[in-house]
Design an enzyme around this catalytic site. Sequence first.
Site, PDB file in Angstrom:
ATOM      1  N   ARG A   1       0.845  -1.209   0.000  1.00 17.77           N
ATOM      2  CA  ARG A   1       0.000   0.000   0.000  1.00 17.77           C
ATOM      3  C   ARG A   1       0.879   1.257   0.000  1.00 17.77           C
ATOM      4  O   ARG A   1       0.486   2.300  -0.502  1.00 17.77           O
ATOM      5  CB  ARG A   1      -0.962   0.000   1.190  1.00 17.77           C
TER       6      ARG A   1
ATOM      7  N   TYR B   1     -16.394  16.288 -16.055  1.00 20.38           N
ATOM      8  CA  TYR B   1     -16.832  14.898 -15.987  1.00 20.38           C
ATOM      9  C   TYR B   1     -17.824  14.784 -14.821  1.00 20.38           C
ATOM     10  O   TYR B   1     -17.583  15.317 -13.732  1.00 20.38           O
ATOM     11  CB  TYR B   1     -15.611  14.011 -15.781  1.00 20.38           C
TER      12      TYR B   1
ATOM     13  N   ASP C   1      -7.106  18.196 -15.147  1.00 21.20           N
ATOM     14  CA  ASP C   1      -7.435  16.830 -15.554  1.00 21.20           C
ATOM     15  C   ASP C   1      -7.140  16.751 -17.049  1.00 21.20           C
ATOM     16  O   ASP C   1      -7.830  17.359 -17.869  1.00 21.20           O
ATOM     17  CB  ASP C   1      -8.920  16.535 -15.260  1.00 21.20           C
TER      18      ASP C   1
ATOM     19  N   LYS D   1      -8.111   5.333 -19.334  1.00 26.91           N
ATOM     20  CA  LYS D   1      -8.434   5.774 -20.691  1.00 26.91           C
ATOM     21  C   LYS D   1      -7.208   5.639 -21.616  1.00 26.91           C
ATOM     22  O   LYS D   1      -6.671   4.571 -21.731  1.00 26.91           O
ATOM     23  CB  LYS D   1      -8.962   7.207 -20.625  1.00 26.91           C
TER      24      LYS D   1
HETATM   25  N1  PLP Z   1     -11.623  12.388 -15.556  1.00 30.85           N
HETATM   26  C1  PLP Z   1     -12.239  12.272 -16.745  1.00 30.85           C
HETATM   27  C2  PLP Z   1     -12.128  13.388 -17.737  1.00 30.85           C
HETATM   28  C3  PLP Z   1     -12.968  11.130 -17.066  1.00 30.85           C
HETATM   29  O1  PLP Z   1     -13.578  11.033 -18.254  1.00 30.85           O
HETATM   30  C4  PLP Z   1     -13.048  10.084 -16.104  1.00 30.85           C
HETATM   31  C5  PLP Z   1     -13.810   8.859 -16.373  1.00 30.85           C
HETATM   32  O2  PLP Z   1     -14.455   8.723 -17.389  1.00 30.85           O
HETATM   33  C6  PLP Z   1     -12.408  10.256 -14.858  1.00 30.85           C
HETATM   34  C7  PLP Z   1     -11.696  11.408 -14.628  1.00 30.85           C
HETATM   35  C8  PLP Z   1     -12.500   9.192 -13.794  1.00 30.85           C
HETATM   36  O3  PLP Z   1     -11.678   8.115 -14.111  1.00 30.85           O
HETATM   37  P1  PLP Z   1     -11.904   6.634 -13.527  1.00 30.85           P
HETATM   38  O4  PLP Z   1     -13.140   6.092 -14.162  1.00 30.85           O
HETATM   39  O5  PLP Z   1     -10.639   5.925 -13.890  1.00 30.85           O
HETATM   40  O6  PLP Z   1     -12.059   6.777 -12.050  1.00 30.85           O
END
Ligand code: PLP
Length: 409
Positions: A69, A123, A197, A222
Amino acid sequence: MSDRARRWRKRKRKLRLETLLVHAGERLPTPLSHPSTTPIQLATAFESDSALRLDQIFGGQLRGYVYSRYANPTTEALEETLAALDGGQSAIAFSSGMAALHAAFLSLELSPGCRLLASRDLYGATYTLFRSLLAPFGVEIEFLDLTDMDSLRAALKRKPQPRGLFLEVLTNPLLYVIDVQQAVRLCRRAGVPVIVDNTFATPLLLRPLELGAALVVHSTTKYLAGHGDVTGGVAAALDAERAAALRTLRKIGGGTPGPFDSWLALRGVKTLSLRMSRICDNALAIASFLERHPRVERVRYPGLRSHPQHATAVKLFEKRGYGGLVAFEIRNADKARVLRFMDRLTVIGCATTLGDIYSQLLYPRISSHRELPPRQRMALGICDNLVRLSVGIEHPDDLIDDLTAALGE
Ligand code: PLP
């Protein structure tokens, strides 16, 4: 050979079968050669040759591992790669993009009554995180239209000074392009750290830390991992202090990725540049095709001249590409028609994710933005006929044929 290993060899001859079954395979001497690729080290905990050394590793005087961890060699190999990719001091891997975002916000040392600025287009789960995890603790989140920098200028002037600004480079699902360069410049002048992000753009299009952002976060689920088989996240920090704070937050919060997931992400990221270049080419070809299609009312793709922030995209991405997401509105389509269009697709899958080698289509009305009241959805510009395509690495003509057949005459 260590004393411990020598003692083990001597003792082994007298041990009973039950004990040997548990220990024999684990006590092989360290070989003189090493694997040519990163092994998956699934161990929960790590032993040391001596108790003194273990004490020194725990105390931070020696570099080593004690508990997965806290740190794990496979995850560290991923972190080393991602730090290089983002150009940060250090990258900290998480069990998901959301876990990385949560830790990133906590690293801002939020307290009741403090202000946090955020882009209006986000998101959905990030928006929910603000509302359900931060707002109840008295953090005031102020949502801004960041396609208009005057709104940021005004917000930065208001008191108390915001603890940070959060934004996505390309917004979801409408694909606005935020001028990160200008946002960071304004925030740095005001002493406000920026968290970006960068999931949609990836470091191959833009490296926000080079522009002065304090932190960059990705859902590695992604593009970075890219094969639809792992959930993960990462936060890369510009300075060592913030990186250390994030590492502590992960250690305590427990959002550490499993070594197998780290290995999958590490394996995926090796081909990111090849995939992104193909994905961006495919996406531009498809966006151009859709723009000419009579059944399509409007296409949103930052690489098209018709995109409202095309000039910003050209400035930020310097022709490295415009990403793999294309949003479009099907002419005169209500929900039933959009569902029929989805059912007619055969190569393109319908799935709630993006950034994979596979092309995937998402209908925000029934998925990512399902929970929003219809009036609010419309006010944001997420109409009932809007779909979002995440373009993969297939042959572009097969994708165009698939769309042509599904859209009909
Ligand atoms: N940020 C963006 C722009 C996303 O599209 C997503 C998920 O689709 C996330 C964060 C969250 O990622 P995760 O699903 O790996 O937790």
